[in-house]
Design an enzyme around this catalytic site. Structure first.
Site, short mmCIF file in Angstrom:
data_model
loop_
_atom_site.label_atom_id
_atom_site.label_comp_id
_atom_site.label_asym_id
_atom_site.label_seq_id
_atom_site.Cartn_x
_atom_site.Cartn_y
_atom_site.Cartn_z
N THR A 1 0.84 -1.20 0.00
CA THR A 1 0.00 0.00 0.00
C THR A 1 0.88 1.25 0.00
O THR A 1 2.03 1.22 0.43
CB THR A 1 -0.94 0.02 1.21
OG1 THR A 1 -0.18 0.15 2.42
CG2 THR A 1 -1.80 -1.23 1.26
N GLY A 2 0.31 2.34 -0.49
CA GLY A 2 1.06 3.59 -0.54
C GLY A 2 2.31 3.48 -1.36
O GLY A 2 3.38 3.95 -0.97
N ALA B 1 8.70 -10.91 -8.23
CA ALA B 1 7.37 -11.07 -7.65
C ALA B 1 6.33 -10.36 -8.52
O ALA B 1 6.65 -9.40 -9.23
CB ALA B 1 7.33 -10.49 -6.23
N VAL C 1 3.46 -7.85 -8.17
CA VAL C 1 3.22 -6.86 -7.13
C VAL C 1 2.00 -6.01 -7.45
O VAL C 1 1.92 -5.41 -8.53
CB VAL C 1 4.45 -5.95 -6.93
CG1 VAL C 1 4.19 -4.96 -5.80
CG2 VAL C 1 5.70 -6.78 -6.64
N TYR D 1 -0.85 10.98 15.25
CA TYR D 1 -0.12 10.05 14.38
C TYR D 1 0.55 8.96 15.22
O TYR D 1 0.49 7.77 14.88
CB TYR D 1 0.92 10.82 13.57
CG TYR D 1 1.99 9.98 12.92
CD1 TYR D 1 1.70 9.23 11.78
CD2 TYR D 1 3.29 9.94 13.42
CE1 TYR D 1 2.68 8.46 11.16
CE2 TYR D 1 4.27 9.18 12.81
CZ TYR D 1 3.97 8.44 11.69
OH TYR D 1 4.94 7.68 11.09
N GLY E 1 13.19 3.72 10.17
CA GLY E 1 14.27 4.70 10.29
C GLY E 1 13.74 6.10 10.02
O GLY E 1 12.56 6.30 9.74
#
Length: 330
Positions: free
Chosen positions: A31-32, A52, A54, A205, A238
């Site tokens: 997603t995104g 793959a 996707v 968030y 990260g």
């Protein structure tokens, strides 16, 4: 423009080209994944580069097709059949369910599901389903999508015993005040207060990122109880200089982005979780784990380590989804 980092730019190197195995026959959904300025794009790109199939998640077909064009331009060896648009606004749980149901008709299995899409920071805005847009997109979207696609995940698990559900979270959940509850819709829509690292909108968030960890944790328990051989992992990617972070930061704070990982580098931990043979070889260790770059297991603390809270969130989420669009298909 597609970039291909040779390794993670951090204290420990993890070379993508060598460590992501051949994924021929695997089916993945990220997603995104529509923006080259985001880690989802690079996660999808690298999975496809390793053969793959996707599904490229985006809010519109045009955005997904543009991303697909960029990926194939970056690596002409990726075939047209390998990349498929997956179109849904994750903040609209009815749309997410319908998109998931459509995939049930078009695919026989799903080996890799990466929950990458997220809204970083926004005011408390309630959508038409009565859910805050932040929590709807960051938590309910993945929750509904995963539960809808369980038949495909189960089938893949029967075939290979290697199914990965990867949920992108953040270590900054630790800045939330203790004693969080997820026992009602009101508790998910709660007004937040500023913390040491940001205002109330950013704290909202963080609440959704705590929900991501608890979701991944409870999902693993549910898989184990049901006898489904799948691995659910949450992770912190990260500090990444993504389009979303750039747009969120005020111009006078742009210097805070210096030294951050590029989106391509930031995709490495998700790629490790989604594809590393090490996760399969030691899956009893990685099941329900929380990873930090480039793939190390880190213990979560406080409310993120609360099994009762994880179950509470799951039960409350099921109740809210059922009220909006009915029970999940058996």
């Amino acid at each position: 423009m597609v970039t291909q980092p040779s390794s993670f730019a951090g204290p420990t190197k993890w070379p993508i080209s060598d460590e992501v195995p051949d994924l021929t026959g695997k089916v993945a959904l990220v997603t995104g994944a529509n923006s080259p300025g985001g880690m989802g794009f690079h996660t999808a790109y690298q999975l496809a580069s390793k053969n793959a199939k996707v599904y490229v998640g985006a809010r519109s077909t045009s955005k997904a097709q543009t991303a697909i064009h960029e990926m194939r331009k970056g690596n002409p060896n990726i075939t047209e059949e390998q990349l498929v648009p997956f179109v849904a606004d994750l903040g609209d749980i009815k749309a997410v369910r319908e998109a998931g149901r459509a995939m049930l008709q078009s695919e026989s299995k799903l080996d890799i599901l990466v929950h990458n899409a997220a809204i970083i920071s926004m005011p408390l805005v309630i959508n038409s389903d009565g859910i805050s847009v932040s929590m709807a997109t960051n938590h309910f979207g993945p929750f509904v999508l995963t539960n809808t696609l369980v038949p495909l995940l189960t089938q893949a698990a029967k075939i290979t015993g290697d199914v990965r559900i990867v949920t992108v979270s953040a270590t900054a959940y630790a800045f939330l005040p203790p004693g969080i509850r997820f026992d009602s819709l009101d508790s998910l829509n709660v007004e937040m207060k500023p913390t040491a690292i940001g205002g109330a909108d950013f704290t909202r968030y963080l609440l959704s990122k705590l929900a991501n960890i608890l979701f991944a944790r409870q999902l693993q328990k549910n898989f184990d109880v049901a006898g489904i051989d799948a691995t659910s992992i949450a992770l912190h990617p990260g500090l990444i200089k993504t389009d979303g972070v750039i747009n969120w930061l005020p111009p006078d704070e742009a210097s805070a982005l210096e030294g951050r990982l590029t989106p391509a580098e930031g995709a490495v931990t998700a790629l490790f979780a989604a594809s590393s043979p090490k996760v399969l070889a030691e899956k009893d260790i990685y099941k329900g784990a929380f990873l930090v770059p480039p793939g190390s297991i880190e213990s979560v603390t406080g409310d993120a380590n609360d099994d009762k809270l994880a179950q509470e969130l799951w039960v409350t989420s099921e109740r809210i989804v059922e009220a909006v669009c009915g029970k999940f298909d058996a």
